[in-house]
Design a protein around this motif. Structure first.
Motif, PDB file in Angstrom:
ATOM      1  N   ASN A  33     -55.398 -24.663  13.352  1.00 42.73           N
ATOM      2  CA  ASN A  33     -55.875 -23.329  12.595  1.00 42.73           C
ATOM      3  C   ASN A  33     -57.466 -23.486  13.212  1.00 42.73           C
ATOM      4  O   ASN A  33     -58.051 -23.275  11.967  1.00 42.73           O
ATOM      5  CB  ASN A  33     -55.129 -23.647  11.388  1.00 42.73           C
ATOM      6  CG  ASN A  33     -54.087 -23.404  10.854  1.00 42.73           C
ATOM      7  OD1 ASN A  33     -53.888 -23.030  11.888  1.00 42.73           O
ATOM      8  ND2 ASN A  33     -53.768 -22.937   9.560  1.00 42.73           N
ATOM      9  N   LEU A  34     -58.051 -23.778  13.808  1.00 40.85           N
ATOM     10  CA  LEU A  34     -59.578 -24.400  14.210  1.00 40.85           C
ATOM     11  C   LEU A  34     -60.138 -22.232  14.528  1.00 40.85           C
ATOM     12  O   LEU A  34     -59.137 -21.433  14.901  1.00 40.85           O
ATOM     13  CB  LEU A  34     -59.962 -24.751  15.538  1.00 40.85           C
ATOM     14  CG  LEU A  34     -60.066 -25.929  15.075  1.00 40.85           C
ATOM     15  CD1 LEU A  34     -60.810 -26.984  16.199  1.00 40.85           C
ATOM     16  CD2 LEU A  34     -61.329 -26.764  13.929  1.00 40.85           C
ATOM     17  N   PHE A  35     -60.587 -21.950  14.219  1.00 37.31           N
ATOM     18  CA  PHE A  35     -61.306 -20.526  14.885  1.00 37.31           C
ATOM     19  C   PHE A  35     -61.799 -20.347  15.941  1.00 37.31           C
ATOM     20  O   PHE A  35     -62.423 -20.714  16.698  1.00 37.31           O
ATOM     21  CB  PHE A  35     -62.635 -20.346  14.221  1.00 37.31           C
ATOM     22  CG  PHE A  35     -62.828 -20.485  12.279  1.00 37.31           C
ATOM     23  CD1 PHE A  35     -61.196 -20.037  11.790  1.00 37.31           C
ATOM     24  CD2 PHE A  35     -63.378 -20.784  11.202  1.00 37.31           C
ATOM     25  CE1 PHE A  35     -61.696 -20.157   9.599  1.00 37.31           C
ATOM     26  CE2 PHE A  35     -63.201 -21.065  10.167  1.00 37.31           C
ATOM     27  CZ  PHE A  35     -62.353 -20.318   9.198  1.00 37.31           C
ATOM     28  N   PRO A  36     -60.719 -19.577  16.574  1.00 30.88           N
ATOM     29  CA  PRO A  36     -60.778 -19.503  17.939  1.00 30.88           C
ATOM     30  C   PRO A  36     -62.292 -19.192  18.828  1.00 30.88           C
ATOM     31  O   PRO A  36     -62.257 -19.392  20.079  1.00 30.88           O
ATOM     32  CB  PRO A  36     -59.891 -18.973  18.614  1.00 30.88           C
ATOM     33  CG  PRO A  36     -59.423 -18.596  17.308  1.00 30.88           C
ATOM     34  CD  PRO A  36     -60.374 -18.633  16.229  1.00 30.88           C
ATOM     35  N   HIS A  37     -62.734 -18.345  17.906  1.00 31.12           N
ATOM     36  CA  HIS A  37     -63.940 -16.897  18.341  1.00 31.12           C
ATOM     37  C   HIS A  37     -65.728 -18.547  18.054  1.00 31.12           C
ATOM     38  O   HIS A  37     -66.752 -17.475  17.686  1.00 31.12           O
ATOM     39  CB  HIS A  37     -64.172 -15.928  18.309  1.00 31.12           C
ATOM     40  CG  HIS A  37     -64.674 -15.571  16.241  1.00 31.12           C
ATOM     41  ND1 HIS A  37     -63.499 -16.735  15.570  1.00 31.12           N
ATOM     42  CD2 HIS A  37     -65.172 -15.232  15.408  1.00 31.12           C
ATOM     43  CE1 HIS A  37     -63.221 -16.042  14.545  1.00 31.12           C
ATOM     44  NE2 HIS A  37     -64.662 -16.234  14.035  1.00 31.12           N
ATOM     45  N   MET A  38     -64.929 -19.040  17.709  1.00 34.98           N
ATOM     46  CA  MET A  38     -66.683 -20.418  17.515  1.00 34.98           C
ATOM     47  C   MET A  38     -66.203 -21.415  18.030  1.00 34.98           C
ATOM     48  O   MET A  38     -65.762 -22.410  18.485  1.00 34.98           O
ATOM     49  CB  MET A  38     -66.450 -20.527  16.308  1.00 34.98           C
ATOM     50  CG  MET A  38     -66.518 -19.530  14.715  1.00 34.98           C
ATOM     51  SD  MET A  38     -67.036 -19.964  12.874  1.00 34.98           S
ATOM     52  CE  MET A  38     -66.794 -18.364  12.512  1.00 34.98           C
ATOM     53  N   HIS A  62     -65.319 -24.575  22.915  1.00 34.69           N
ATOM     54  CA  HIS A  62     -64.755 -23.283  21.996  1.00 34.69           C
ATOM     55  C   HIS A  62     -63.040 -24.644  21.790  1.00 34.69           C
ATOM     56  O   HIS A  62     -62.691 -24.905  22.790  1.00 34.69           O
ATOM     57  CB  HIS A  62     -64.364 -22.038  22.712  1.00 34.69           C
ATOM     58  CG  HIS A  62     -65.319 -21.548  21.876  1.00 34.69           C
ATOM     59  ND1 HIS A  62     -66.469 -21.234  23.519  1.00 34.69           N
ATOM     60  CD2 HIS A  62     -65.469 -19.845  21.339  1.00 34.69           C
ATOM     61  CE1 HIS A  62     -67.693 -20.169  22.412  1.00 34.69           C
ATOM     62  NE2 HIS A  62     -66.796 -19.737  21.387  1.00 34.69           N
ATOM     63  N   ALA A 101     -60.320 -23.350  22.549  1.00 30.34           N
ATOM     64  CA  ALA A 101     -59.431 -23.650  23.634  1.00 30.34           C
ATOM     65  C   ALA A 101     -59.071 -24.300  24.736  1.00 30.34           C
ATOM     66  O   ALA A 101     -58.827 -23.847  25.529  1.00 30.34           O
ATOM     67  CB  ALA A 101     -59.623 -21.526  24.049  1.00 30.34           C
ATOM     68  N   GLN A 143     -54.571 -18.720  10.395  1.00 29.06           N
ATOM     69  CA  GLN A 143     -56.306 -18.334  10.266  1.00 29.06           C
ATOM     70  C   GLN A 143     -57.019 -18.102   8.640  1.00 29.06           C
ATOM     71  O   GLN A 143     -57.808 -18.602   8.528  1.00 29.06           O
ATOM     72  CB  GLN A 143     -56.442 -17.193  11.220  1.00 29.06           C
ATOM     73  CG  GLN A 143     -56.853 -17.996  12.757  1.00 29.06           C
ATOM     74  CD  GLN A 143     -58.202 -18.274  13.424  1.00 29.06           C
ATOM     75  OE1 GLN A 143     -58.939 -18.086  13.455  1.00 29.06           O
ATOM     76  NE2 GLN A 143     -57.556 -20.035  13.660  1.00 29.06           N
ATOM     77  N   LEU A 183     -66.689 -13.736  22.653  1.00 31.04           N
ATOM     78  CA  LEU A 183     -65.979 -14.380  21.044  1.00 31.04           C
ATOM     79  C   LEU A 183     -65.604 -15.847  21.746  1.00 31.04           C
ATOM     80  O   LEU A 183     -64.969 -16.281  20.702  1.00 31.04           O
ATOM     81  CB  LEU A 183     -65.343 -13.435  20.888  1.00 31.04           C
ATOM     82  CG  LEU A 183     -65.516 -12.652  20.055  1.00 31.04           C
ATOM     83  CD1 LEU A 183     -64.219 -11.895  20.142  1.00 31.04           C
ATOM     84  CD2 LEU A 183     -66.402 -12.887  19.037  1.00 31.04           C
TER      85      LEU A 183
END
Lengths: 273, 223
Positions: A116-121, A162, A164, B119, B219
């Protein structure tokens, strides 16, 4: 059902040097009519590493989720002596407001099966988010803390990537750093190696081992890896049907289980390996 | 049978281009209202306050189920009965902004629901406030899947601006109609309006797609 809501016999707070870091007192968790945990009593001492094992549906993950994500229907949960699920209103325990829950949960960190890492960071951004937004740290100070932690989990080289672009093991190590950046008093690990390829499990368990041996962090870990649990835990709790069926030091529980259900579970796990 | 007059076409071109500016302004202002109000409508449907959620949900359904032109008429002609006396421009912007806000709120809702449950749990685990959770974690991830729908409605609102002509907003269609009535020639002005719409709509759709890719890359969602 009336006595379930009578909280007058629960202490307003736990005091003394021996008080547990986490304490479940007669905690009940229901989803509708389904009772998942029934009158759970469990104390975790400061610096203790407790592993929670058991078959699926035994309520083991719910133990962690009640601390971090969900409300309870009976009993009281204390963290570091203070009530978490409830709060003191003029000498009476009343159910916690969302604000009280959030404040209490700032002392707890959690890592998940699916990271659950924040994908946009970036990795660094993930680790700075909580300290900057919640703790109000300056970006500079948060960056230094995040970099120290990424160094500790061996991910400093990937700080600008990131999620991903990271492997599962790498993502989970960043997730551990992100949780630790909040300086939690308790770390919850919810099947953190279950979604990993076998060859990268070691890099994550290596980090957890370091947290236990070097930093003496209080940890509650739900796991399917019996070998790892036996290796690093101070205590192992075997959950069955919403209750702790048996608990003890790993050496006792794994080599000499007393209860029949524990024996069945352990032999079933062993034959599957 | 086909008697196209170029000199007439060139003569009315400046007036039509001027009206195009009005059309673009109407579409832009209406869309700006819709983008912001749509987000408010989407978030209002996610509050724990049941009554609010239900009222907003029904209002959105109501707006989506009735024609835009009716809503424009209603705001402009029925509004004054409730003491709401608005210029055609203001009434038009409110009506079209509200109409598209209802559609955009559904686009946002879909985008927000596409963000994985994990999330939200990660946000709780970090004790992020509700505001930070939405503003910093959920909405940035809800945006890329919502962009295609948002782009469609941008072109949609642009194509729906002629409806404002019914209350006398001097946009393209209204102007073309006026020119036709003055000169008893409709072929050139109406055809030119069609060409102008086409020349703006087509590149706009392409630009929206480029923007979508750019946002995703910005992003870090694609390699």
């Amino acid at each position: 059902m009336k006595d379930l809501h009578d909280l007058s016999h629960y202490p307003l707070k736990l005091e003394g040097p021996d008080r547990p870091m986490v304490s479940f007192r007669n905690v009940t968790k229901r989803y509708g009519d389904l009772v998942v945990l029934d009158g759970l009593n469990l104390d975790v001492a400061e610096g203790e590493m407790v592993s929670i094992i058991g078959p699926s549906g035994s309520g083991k993950t719910t133990v962690l989720r009640m601390l971090m994500l969900e409300t309870i229907q009976g009993g009281v949960i204390y963290v570091d002596g203070q009530p978490l699920s409830h709060m003191d209103r003029g000498g009476m325990l009343v159910p916690a407001t969302p604000r009280h829950l959030r404040a209490g949960r700032e002392q707890i960190g959690m890592c998940f099966q699916h990271f659950n890492l924040f994908p946009h960071m970036t990795a660094l951004g993930n680790c700075m988010e909580g300290p900057v937004q919640v703790l109000g740290m300056s970006k500079q100070a948060a960056r230094e803390r995040a970099e120290d932690l990424l160094e500790m989990v061996g991910m400093i080289d990937k700080r600008d990537e990131h999620p991903a672009r990271l492997s599962g093991g790498q993502q989970q190590r960043v997730a551990i750093a992100r949780a630790l950046a909040m300086r939690p008093k308790v770390l919850l690990l919810d099947e953190v190696t279950s979604a990993l390829d076998p060859e990268v499990i070691g890099e994550v368990t290596g980090v957890i081992k370091k947290l236990v041996e070097k930093y003496r962090l209080t940890i509650m870990m739900v796991t399917h890896q019996m070998g790892f649990a036996a290796d690093i835990s101070d205590r192992v709790c075997f959950f069955y049907d919403g209750r702790i069926e048996e608990q003890g030091a790993p050496a006792d529980l794994f080599s000499n289980p007393q209860k029949e259900r524990t024996q069945q579970f352990l032999s079933a796990v062993k034959s599957a390996d | 049978m086909f008697d196209w007059k170029w000199d007439f076409a060139f003569e009315i071109l400046p007036r039509l281009l001027w009206a195009t500016l009005n059309t673009l302004m109407a579409a832009g202002a209406g869309y700006a209202i819709a983008v912001v109000l749509g987000l408010v409508l989407a978030l209002a449907q996610r509050t724990p306050i049941r009554a609010l959620t239900a009222v907003v949900r029904e209002a959105v359904e109501f707006i989506r189920s009735t024609p835009l032109v009716l809503q424009i008429f209603f705001v402009f002609y029925v509004g004054p009965q409730f003491g709401l006396r608005l210029s055609p421009w203001t009434a038009g912007m409110i009506a079209i902004g509200l109409h598209y806000a209802a559609y955009l709120s559904e686009v946002y809702r879909g985008g927000i629901e596409s963000v994985p449950k994990g999330q939200w749990e990660a946000c709780t685990a970090l004790s992020l406030s509700t505001r930070d959770t939405y503003a910093r974690i959920i909405i940035p991830q809800a945006l890329p899947p919502a962009l295609a729908g948002m782009g469609n409605y941008l072109v949609g609102i642009f194509k729906d601006t002629p409806m404002l002509s019914v209350i006398g907003v001097a946009e393209l269609m209204h102007t073309a109609n006026a020119i036709g009535s003055e000169h008893y020639r409709f072929l050139e002005p109406i055809t030119m309006v069609g060409v102008i719409f086409l020349m703006i709509s087509l590149p706009a759709a392409g630009l929206v797609r480029l923007f979508e890719t750019w946002v995703r890359r910005k992003l870090g969602m694609i390699r």
